[in-house]
Motif scaffolding. Sequence first.
Motif, PDB file in Angstrom:
ATOM      1  N   CYS A 577       0.819  -1.218   0.000  1.00  0.00           N
ATOM      2  CA  CYS A 577       0.000   0.000   0.000  1.00  0.00           C
ATOM      3  C   CYS A 577       0.853   1.270   0.000  1.00  0.00           C
ATOM      4  O   CYS A 577       0.384   2.330  -0.411  1.00  0.00           O
ATOM      5  CB  CYS A 577      -0.919   0.022   1.222  1.00  0.00           C
ATOM      6  N   CYS A 580       1.166   2.101  -3.628  1.00  0.00           N
ATOM      7  CA  CYS A 580       0.056   1.734  -4.512  1.00  0.00           C
ATOM      8  C   CYS A 580      -0.639   2.978  -5.056  1.00  0.00           C
ATOM      9  O   CYS A 580      -0.967   3.902  -4.310  1.00  0.00           O
ATOM     10  CB  CYS A 580      -0.949   0.862  -3.762  1.00  0.00           C
ATOM     11  N   GLN A 583      -4.641   3.807  -3.734  1.00  0.00           N
ATOM     12  CA  GLN A 583      -4.975   4.013  -2.327  1.00  0.00           C
ATOM     13  C   GLN A 583      -6.300   4.747  -2.155  1.00  0.00           C
ATOM     14  O   GLN A 583      -7.125   4.383  -1.316  1.00  0.00           O
ATOM     15  CB  GLN A 583      -3.869   4.802  -1.634  1.00  0.00           C
ATOM     16  N   THR A 584      -6.491   5.790  -2.952  1.00  0.00           N
ATOM     17  CA  THR A 584      -7.707   6.594  -2.797  1.00  0.00           C
ATOM     18  C   THR A 584      -8.942   5.886  -3.343  1.00  0.00           C
ATOM     19  O   THR A 584     -10.061   6.305  -3.071  1.00  0.00           O
ATOM     20  CB  THR A 584      -7.549   7.949  -3.512  1.00  0.00           C
ATOM     21  N   CYS A 586      -9.484   2.272  -3.087  1.00  0.00           N
ATOM     22  CA  CYS A 586      -9.919   1.176  -2.216  1.00  0.00           C
ATOM     23  C   CYS A 586     -10.282   1.656  -0.819  1.00  0.00           C
ATOM     24  O   CYS A 586     -11.120   1.050  -0.152  1.00  0.00           O
ATOM     25  CB  CYS A 586      -8.839   0.102  -2.127  1.00  0.00           C
ATOM     26  N   ASP A 589      -8.119   0.955   5.307  1.00  0.00           N
ATOM     27  CA  ASP A 589      -7.793   1.600   6.580  1.00  0.00           C
ATOM     28  C   ASP A 589      -8.005   0.570   7.683  1.00  0.00           C
ATOM     29  O   ASP A 589      -9.116   0.065   7.881  1.00  0.00           O
ATOM     30  CB  ASP A 589      -8.692   2.818   6.813  1.00  0.00           C
TER      31      ASP A 589
END
Length: 632
Positions: A577, A580, A583-584, A586, A589
């Motif tokens: 991650c 990656c 990130q924004t 998927c 957290d």
Amino acid sequence: MEAKIEQKLLDQSKEFEEAGEPFLASEYEQAYELVMELFQELVTLLGDEKMSLDEFIILLDSGFEEIEVGFIPEGVDRITIGDMERTRLNQIKTLFFIGVNEGKVPKPAGSGGIFTDYDKEQLSLMKIELSPTAKKNSFIQQFYFYLAMTRASEKLVITYAKNDQVGKMQRPSVYINDLVKLFPTLTIKEEEGDKLNWSDKNSAMNFYIDGLNQAKEGNPSEEWLELFSYYLKNPEKKAQALTLLQAAFGGYKRENLGKELAKKLYGEILSGSVSRLELQSACAYAQFLRYGLELEERAQYSFRQADIGTIFHMAIESVFTKAKEDKLSLGSLSDEERKRLVHDCVEKVVMTYGNRILDDNARNRWLGGRLERITDRTIWALSRQLAQSGFTPSGVEVNFSSEDTRSLLLELDDEMKMQLTGRIDRMDTKEENDKMYVRIVDYKSGSTSFDLVSVYQGLQLQLVFYLDAAMESLEGQHKAIHPGGVLYYNIKEPLVEKTPKMTEEEIRAKLLEQMQMNGLMNVDAGEKEEKQIKNVSERQLNQLKSYVEDTVKKLGNQIASGDIAINPYKKGVKKPCAYCEYQTVCGFDEKISGYKYRNLVSHSAKEIWEELAKREEEEHGNQVDDGSTSSN
């Protein structure tokens, strides 16, 4: 007549003090005494001397200009505003550290400099100090944060934003998590939302959204409950309110496309390279976004680290191809001849790459010169290594596809198939009697090295898998084809600390030592085992090839079955991650229910080889194929 000037000034000073104007009060309090001192000095200086009124006025003006009113400086109660790096704080009671968010604290390292981190490390060994490397800058940022944390004597308040100005979610800094781990009793308090304004629909909805976290924790405010009740009775707002509530109280649930939908999305035959399967192994959802939905970042006209690797590959390929066309032996060329060959090939690549971006500005032109220098050093090292090994290049930038290579067409479950394509940077061969050994070499401009554990975990499959394709491509040579090895070569520009007594040959030997390849070699191929090259038996190589082929099939079946789980791995501190591009998309957290990393178990090389041997015995018993191929 008495004017009582002194008393009037004192009265005015008192009024200013009562009005909260301490500076003006002090000024009026001192004014009478300072003027009297000026008159006394004039008397002492002039005595009985007479002058005109104009002259006297000029003299008074000069005296008044020299009068200075003294104030007691503020030093007890004050507010100092600054940043973490530049502001030096001493003897403070309370510190408010605002905006401790990811990407802000610690401050991300800059990009676009002329020197890489490797350059800076090498130059530092020569006592040449430049700006800090990314690693050193990380330590500096930690030190500044530590200094800020230890300055307040009474109270420390740290805040971070949940959203930016446009409402985009913001994550807390990694330092926040570190503090919570260090002090388990710490609690993070949510900011109280604004008061509910029933007359403003947007304000009411924002209040509702802000209160969802408190509702989730079991302590919603009475106003929030009243607003929620109102929304449930309102046909226009009910659906939206329930959707938001479900999003807040729900968590991530593993999803699957299903085989039928996956077949419609990917087709009846899966296609791609082994890197697609490595991405599936790293995170199934990332594979789905890249190869299923085909999401890509917008292309930008810039020169990045990835471009450097591409140019190196193109330049090295060009040199080997030109040498083969002109029937030149790279190892027998003089330094001058080799440099001329490299210069011509690199110049051709630079002038045709990316709309001549390397000729766009002075910095890129400097990078072009550096690329040529490193390519020359690389060709020198590779030719030396080839001469010592007895292998000769039989192909550069060799392309493979399932159309001409059987091993790249794999049968999957439920009559599905997977056809793979690939490219090998260099394929070498070595003939011994009736045997031909094949090894493949992959060039890397970064720090990637062969890692048996990563191969076993499905994260580094390409080299081993393409070895079979390379062997199959050479069938028909009237010799038994045997696996020779799999190697990485890291393209770099090493530096050697020279001593006065070192000869030129000793310097070259030191350079060559730093430019060794790394990987696995068949001990029967006669390759001398180096620090980074491990000799293994041919049986072990075949066991590894078999394991990798099964792993590739397993990952292909996962894709074909519709696996799109957000399940990134965690290997020590390494996480995919971190770099990656999705990130924004998927929203992974760990604080949200359902999101968690897959912790990969580490193994020693001995454990892996023992497991592969055990696996072979279970599948084939004691009858083991030697792994060679031959032509009839």
